[in-house]
Design an enzyme around this catalytic site. Structure first.
Site, PDB file in Angstrom:
ATOM      1  N   SER A  29      33.489  59.579  39.463  1.00  0.00           N
ATOM      2  CA  SER A  29      32.612  59.622  40.626  1.00  0.00           C
ATOM      3  C   SER A  29      33.403  60.035  41.867  1.00  0.00           C
ATOM      4  O   SER A  29      34.475  60.637  41.739  1.00  0.00           O
ATOM      5  CB  SER A  29      31.920  58.267  40.810  1.00  0.00           C
ATOM      6  OG  SER A  29      30.878  58.358  41.760  1.00  0.00           O
ATOM      7  N   ASN A  30      32.895  59.725  43.044  1.00  0.00           N
ATOM      8  CA  ASN A  30      33.548  60.119  44.301  1.00  0.00           C
ATOM      9  C   ASN A  30      33.355  59.020  45.342  1.00  0.00           C
ATOM     10  O   ASN A  30      32.726  58.000  45.059  1.00  0.00           O
ATOM     11  CB  ASN A  30      32.991  61.466  44.766  1.00  0.00           C
ATOM     12  CG  ASN A  30      31.503  61.393  44.991  1.00  0.00           C
ATOM     13  OD1 ASN A  30      31.024  60.700  45.873  1.00  0.00           O
ATOM     14  ND2 ASN A  30      30.739  62.089  44.141  1.00  0.00           N
ATOM     15  N   ARG A  31      33.865  59.226  46.529  1.00  0.00           N
ATOM     16  CA  ARG A  31      33.891  58.169  47.543  1.00  0.00           C
ATOM     17  C   ARG A  31      32.635  58.087  48.402  1.00  0.00           C
ATOM     18  O   ARG A  31      32.625  57.411  49.418  1.00  0.00           O
ATOM     19  CB  ARG A  31      35.108  58.360  48.458  1.00  0.00           C
ATOM     20  CG  ARG A  31      36.431  58.219  47.747  1.00  0.00           C
ATOM     21  CD  ARG A  31      37.594  58.278  48.724  1.00  0.00           C
ATOM     22  NE  ARG A  31      38.871  58.330  48.049  1.00  0.00           N
ATOM     23  CZ  ARG A  31      39.475  57.258  47.511  1.00  0.00           C
ATOM     24  NH1 ARG A  31      38.919  56.067  47.599  1.00  0.00           N
ATOM     25  NH2 ARG A  31      40.629  57.405  46.893  1.00  0.00           N
ATOM     26  N   SER A  32      31.575  58.770  48.030  1.00  0.00           N
ATOM     27  CA  SER A  32      30.349  58.702  48.823  1.00  0.00           C
ATOM     28  C   SER A  32      29.794  57.275  48.863  1.00  0.00           C
ATOM     29  O   SER A  32      29.680  56.622  47.825  1.00  0.00           O
ATOM     30  CB  SER A  32      29.294  59.631  48.233  1.00  0.00           C
ATOM     31  OG  SER A  32      28.061  59.440  48.882  1.00  0.00           O
TER      32      SER A  32
END
Ligand code: C5P
Length: 223
Positions: A29-32
């Site tokens: 995933s990512n840091r959103s």
């Protein structure tokens, strides 16, 4: 008090960072944080819109009054957005969508074997690009771009390639901008070539500023 300037309009917002599974217990995933998208959904509700929030996982409560559609992966988000697109007036894509997903999702938890593990990734659909291709004249399409270099050139290229009306670009390397923070520092790139640099602001204030731009664009093209 706030204007009812989105009254009667259908607005779809995407938010959060997609999760791309590797095995039953792991994902990429990512840091959103989802904060920008949730702020946009809340602001659109306040201004009278009928709002659908297509959200990848976040730790946020959905704003009261939105229709929440929960998804995990980019492909699920693609399906959820495409199903609903033709009935929307405004689509704002604030989600951080994974560009790639693991090519193979293991049925069982991947075991620790050697010193290295190679993951093969394959490309996800670009939801915003597809929307740009299908967009009707009455629809307003807003994208986001998180950049770490060459902000202006990349932003202009995305605006054109994805056939957007408005692109909200931020340099995520600046303090106070981008993922996880409560504030953002953005530039608005308009289809007609205008660029507006906004000062650092709260994501809630920025949400209203972006909706002001949408209202302005729609008054030009639909009056
Ligand atoms: O190309 P880039 O990912 O920087 O573009 C960002 C914009 O495109 C965002 O609005 C994002 O939500 C959207 N996007 C998308 N589908 C993807 C990748 C990005 O809709 N697979």
């Amino acid at each position: 008090s706030l204007p009812d300037d989105l009254g009667g309009l259908k607005v779809l917002v995407t938010a959060g960072g997609t999760r791309e599974p590797l095995d039953p217990v792991r994902y990429i995933s990512n840091r959103s944080s989802g904060k920008m998208g949730y702020a946009l959904a809340a602001a659109a509700i306040q201004r009278g819109a009928v709002v659908t929030l297509v959200s990848a996982p976040t730790s946020l409560d959905p704003p009261a009054g939105v229709e929440l559609v929960s998804v995990e992966t980019a492909r699920q988000m693609y399906e959820a957005v495409m199903e609903r697109f033709s009935t929307q007036d405004v689509v704002i894509k604030a989600a951080a969508v994974a560009d790639y997903r693991p090519k193979i999702v293991a049925g069982q938890k991947i075991k620790k074997t050697g010193e290295t593990l190679i993951l093969e990734l394959e490309i996800n659909p670009d939801i915003l690009y597809e929307l740009g291709q299908r967009k009707e004249p009455h629809q307003t399409l807003v994208g986001f771009a998180a950049e770490t270099e060459d902000l202006e050139a990349n932003a202009l290229q995305k605006l054109r390639k994805k056939n957007l009306d408005l692109l909200v670009a931020n340099d995520v390397t600046q303090p106070g901008a981008g993922f996880g923070t409560d504030t953002n520092i953005v530039k608005l790139f308009y289809r007609d070539g205008r660029v507006q640099s906004l000062p650092v602001m709260d994501k809630k204030t920025l949400a209203h500023r972006i909706l002001d731009a949408v209202v302005e664009l729609r008054s030009q093209t639909h009056s």
